[in-house]
Design an enzyme around this catalytic site. Structure first.
Site, short mmCIF file in Angstrom:
data_model
loop_
_atom_site.label_atom_id
_atom_site.label_comp_id
_atom_site.label_asym_id
_atom_site.label_seq_id
_atom_site.Cartn_x
_atom_site.Cartn_y
_atom_site.Cartn_z
N ASP A 88 0.77 -1.25 0.00
CA ASP A 88 0.00 0.00 0.00
C ASP A 88 0.80 1.30 0.00
O ASP A 88 1.15 1.82 -1.03
CB ASP A 88 -1.00 -0.02 1.16
CG ASP A 88 -2.04 -1.13 1.02
OD1 ASP A 88 -1.78 -2.09 0.27
OD2 ASP A 88 -3.11 -1.05 1.64
N GLU A 131 -3.58 -7.68 12.82
CA GLU A 131 -3.14 -7.38 11.45
C GLU A 131 -1.68 -6.95 11.41
O GLU A 131 -0.93 -7.32 10.52
CB GLU A 131 -4.02 -6.25 10.89
CG GLU A 131 -3.77 -5.95 9.42
CD GLU A 131 -4.65 -4.81 8.90
OE1 GLU A 131 -5.12 -3.99 9.71
OE2 GLU A 131 -4.85 -4.74 7.68
C1 6A9 Z 1 -11.10 -1.77 2.52
C2 6A9 Z 1 -12.84 -1.81 4.26
C3 6A9 Z 1 -15.64 -2.48 6.43
C4 6A9 Z 1 -4.32 -4.38 3.26
O1 6A9 Z 1 -5.25 -8.33 4.07
C5 6A9 Z 1 -5.89 -7.77 2.98
C6 6A9 Z 1 -5.15 -6.55 2.49
C7 6A9 Z 1 -3.73 -6.92 2.08
O2 6A9 Z 1 -3.75 -7.69 0.92
C8 6A9 Z 1 -2.86 -5.72 1.83
O3 6A9 Z 1 -1.53 -6.15 1.61
N1 6A9 Z 1 -5.16 -5.52 3.54
C9 6A9 Z 1 -2.90 -4.78 3.00
O4 6A9 Z 1 -2.10 -3.66 2.74
C10 6A9 Z 1 -6.54 -5.10 3.89
C11 6A9 Z 1 -7.24 -4.38 2.75
C12 6A9 Z 1 -8.63 -4.01 3.02
C13 6A9 Z 1 -9.22 -3.23 1.88
C14 6A9 Z 1 -10.70 -3.08 1.96
C15 6A9 Z 1 -12.56 -1.72 2.79
C16 6A9 Z 1 -14.26 -1.97 4.54
O5 6A9 Z 1 -14.45 -2.75 5.72
#
Ligand code: 6A9
Length: 778
Positions: free
Chosen positions: A514, A748
């Site tokens: 990100d 996380e």
């Molecule tokens: C947003 C939220 C009510 C961010 O673990 C999943 C991903 C990874 O692949 C990535 O490397 N996470 C990491 O930087 C989480 C991403 C969540 C995006 C969705 C919407 C709504 O929730």
């Protein structure tokens, strides 16, 4: 004419599945082909629920209510519910699961176990135990609500006993044939149990909670006894569904789902069972309840514990029983977090003005987080499968095949899979759309390498590889074509943020990292070292697979040779000035966020001005250079073990790794060097630092694994790698275990100053890789 045809065919290739036969065609999930996986806890977004691996499955599940002054209905996993902890203590991914949920004042244990038989995936039973916590008020009143719902096909028929209590539901569906769901009378509860039920049409599975909320009435009465005094208490019970008023003239929503709910209300402590019986199960030895249920649960539990011992051998490494239980819970939550989804992504391509639906398909996958991201993420899954493959390779193959089957004719796989109404209902609109130029790290190659790292490959696995090979070829080509840099053998993530004023450093969501700092001014001259390394790994694995299959893999072995040759790597990505591997691009270190206050024109009323905004100010113009930020991206040649063990750069990198002013902390490696200019910096007013300091477990797993790897290879840094290995491993497992004990969850990410868990929870996706770190399985 012709332009129309070109446009049409480009558009259709985006929205057309890859032409080679599916690895898992629809019937491969049927109860005839994979009966053992038909039913499962494949609804990770709810605290407890089961469904089948089919497109429009009948779903079943649990909601519950604490009947207090401020009753709350619990159903989908929500961080805002404030539960002290919840999660699977044991779950083998196939046969059974035991979950503990700590609500306020009482603990709810949810158990399920399956019993194979018949033609439709067999039977299962649930058992719920509600026990008061030590400090709890006496006589708490709790309701459990068990539901079954159809999703556009099938029927449900409630059956009442003479007293008007819902005793069972019979039903039919395309894949389940005929079935019966039984609600035997519970035990305990200070004697008295109150019953309510509801049978209604419902607009869809995404509004189950709403429908129940709108069906509750608070005028029911339950006799209670606390100590010697007896009395009556009002409680919220199911009555009739009162749909929300629809705006005048609006078409009423078609009801495509039928819902039956059974509510039991009682004083804790309490125990209750629910039975599902498939009509085609003819030789049922007896109901799966009471002792029979206990025995079956017990035998699966014993088998899982035994298997866990033999695979991970934690006892022989000196872990305490409590630490072993922690590792079992981490694995169980990964397995218990596996879901089955069906639906289509919403896709934006260059060829369409508006987002358009991708063709519908199933996805069987693990998820990063049951509360916040209960859906599939492409690069997360590669990490998930590293753990799942060790436990039960067949589950890993299933997921891998489903993911590869989502590939389009161009070779693109959508990164985030938001399939079906239920999944969609959890995601704000702006996050739903997937773009077909966007990649995500091809971690499925990590998983493949793990699955293939053994003496003999079974005939089924070979058959899988044969089916997968054309898809893997296209996937590999897609990366090479669409994510190529401007020089040969260079790579560049597409899809970076565009707005030049908004972000301190434009994000690169596609890389998975990100907001990790990249070139300040995205341009075609950019080259990304992490993607270079991912592609080197992809070449290696593709070369191996070609060899296993006896296919011509010349292009892969050539590419492997070029990309693992450190001369090229060093020429493209080693910065002498930074003394580190790095991205290259149009970059300036002197960008800051500043408040811009709109100035009134002469004579203009300042009250009419827009509010001040935080924008990026570039103090020194960018130029083509290496990007000066040390952190996870700089480590990639080491993390993916592209760097040769005798390279002096490895020595340099290990020094920086162990430097507390850079990435080393007592809790694991932080994502960005403490001395990097963007360390812990906001990206916009509201975007806090994410991959700019905190500790992430997927990258730490790769680091521990790489250290272990270098410690086992001849070379001048062997000893150093070995000692860093021991230290980093110890730091990670001590911290994650301590945080789990303190907070009840895996997180996380972890704070680099305190080690505390932060971000979303529970996050039992790649943070569960701690099990492999404990077991030293790399
Ligand atoms: C947003 C939220 C009510 C961010 O673990 C999943 C991903 C990874 O692949 C990535 O490397 N996470 C990491 O930087 C989480 C991403 C969540 C995006 C969705 C919407 C709504 O929730």
């Amino acid at each position: 004419g012709f332009t129309f045809y070109v446009k049409w065919s480009l558009e259709t290739s985006v929205l057309t599945f890859h032409p080679s036969p599916l690895i898992y065609p629809p019937n491969s999930s049927s109860p005839a082909v994979t009966p053992q996986l038909f039913w499962g806890s494949y609804r990770p977004q709810v605290y407890f629920g089961m469904k089948t691996r089919s497109p429009r499955s009948v779903v079943t599940g649990l909601m519950w209510i604490t009947q207090s002054q401020f009753p709350a209905l619990r159903h989908t996993c929500e961080q805002s519910d404030g539960l002290a902890r919840y999660g699977w203590l044991l779950h083998d991914g196939v046969n059974f699961g035991i979950q503990e949920i700590r609500d306020k004042g009482y603990t709810l244990t949810t158990e399920f176990v399956k019993r194979p038989g018949g033609l439709h995936g067999g039977d299962w039973s649930w058992r719920f135990r509600v026990t008061p916590q030590a400090s709890a008020p006496a006589g708490q009143l709790v309701s459990l609500l068990f539901y079954v719902a159809t999703d556009g096909q099938g029927t449900l028929q409630p059956h009442l006993d003479q007293k008007g209590r819902l005793s069972h539901v019979t039903g039919t569906s395309e894949e389940l044939g005929k079935f019966t769901m039984r609600f035997p009378k519970p035990e305990g509860g200070g004697g008295h149990v109150s019953y309510n039920h509801l049978s209604t049409a419902c607009p869809g599975l995404h509004v189950l909670t709403d429908v129940v909320q709108r069906s509750l009435r608070d005028s029911f009465v339950h006799p209670v006894s606390v100590g010697d005094s007896a009395g009556r208490r009002q409680y919220l019970g199911l009555d009739t569904y009162r749909p929300p008023p629809s705006p005048p003239g609006a078409a009423s929503h078609p009801s495509n789902s039928q819902l039956v709910i059974h509510q039991v209300t009682f004083q804790v402590p309490f125990q209750v069972e629910v039975l599902f019986e498939s009509d085609s199960f003819l030789q049922r030895p007896g109901p799966l309840s009471g002792n029979a249920l206990s025995e079956l649960l017990q035998s699966h539990r014993g088998r899982m514990e035994e298997r866990f011992r033999s695979i991970f051998k934690l006892e022989t490494k000196g872990f305490t029983p409590e630490q072993v239980a922690f590792a079992q819970a981490a694995l169980s939550n990964m397995l218990g977090g596996m879901g089955h989804f069906y639906g289509s992504s919403l896709v934006q391509s260059q060829h369409n003005a508006e987002p358009v639906p991708y063709p519908a398909a199933p996805l069987f996958t693990a998820v990063p987080s049951r509360s916040f991201f209960p859906r599939g993420f492409l690069w997360d899954e590669g990490f998930h499968l590293l753990l799942i493959a060790r436990w039960d390779a067949s589950l890993a193959w299933q997921s891998l095949g489903h993911w590869l089957d989502l590939m389009n004719a161009d070779g693109w796989i959508p990164r985030e899979q938001i399939l079906g109404q239920e999944a969609r209902s959890k995601v704000p609109d702006e996050f739903v759309v997937q773009r077909n130029e966007n990649a995500n790290p091809p971690t499925l190659f990590l998983a493949l390498r793990q699955l293939l790292s053994k003496e003999t490959i079974s005939p089924e696995e070979l058959a899988f590889l044969r089916r997968a090979f054309p898809r893997l070829n296209t996937w590999y080509t897609w990366f090479n074509v669409t994510q190529a840099g401007s020089l040969p053998n260079t790579f560049r993530w597409r899809g970076r943020d565009k707005d030049p004023l908004r972000f301190l450093n434009p994000k690169t969501l596609t890389s998975g990292l990100d907001d990790y700092p990249r070139a300040s001014h995205p341009s075609d001259d950019e080259r990304h070292v992490d993607l270079f390394c991912w592609m080197a790994l992809a070449s290696k694995v593709m070369a191996d697979i070609s060899e296993i299959l006896g296919e011509d893999g010349t292009r892969y072995s050539e590419s492997r040779r070029t990309m693992t040759d450190n001369v090229l790597l060093d020429r493209l990505h080693w910065s002498e000035t930074l003394s580190a591997y790095s991205d290259y691009g149009n970059h300036t270190q002197s960008a800051v966020l500043e408040w811009e206050k709109p100035q009134p024109l002469p004579g203009q009323d300042p009250r009419g001005l827009p509010p001040p905004r935080l924008i990026r100010r570039v103090k020194k113009p960018p130029k083509l250079q290496f990007v000066g930020s040390f952190g996870y991206v700089s480590l990639f040649p080491f993390l993916l073990q592209i760097l040769s063990p005798d390279s002096p750069r490895l020595g340099r990198l290990l020094d920086q790794l162990h430097d507390a002013d850079k990435v080393w902390t007592p809790y694991g490696l932080r994502s960005l060097s403490k001395s990097s200019p963007l360390y812990m910096k906001h990206n916009t007013e509201h975007d806090g630092p994410y991959w700019r300091g905190p500790i992430w477990i997927n990258m730490n797993y790769l680091a521990v694994r790489a250290l272990h790897g270098y410690a086992h290879l001849e070379g001048p840094y062997r000893e150093r790698a070995a000692s860093l290995y021991r230290e980093l491993r110890e730091n990670l497992l001590t911290n994650l275990y301590r945080e789990y004990k303190d907070t009840g969850f895996l997180w996380e990410q972890y704070n680099d100053k305190t080690g505390q868990g932060q971000g979303t929870f529970p996050f039992t996706g790649w943070s569960s890789l701690i099990v492999l770190i404990m077991a030293e399985e790399y």
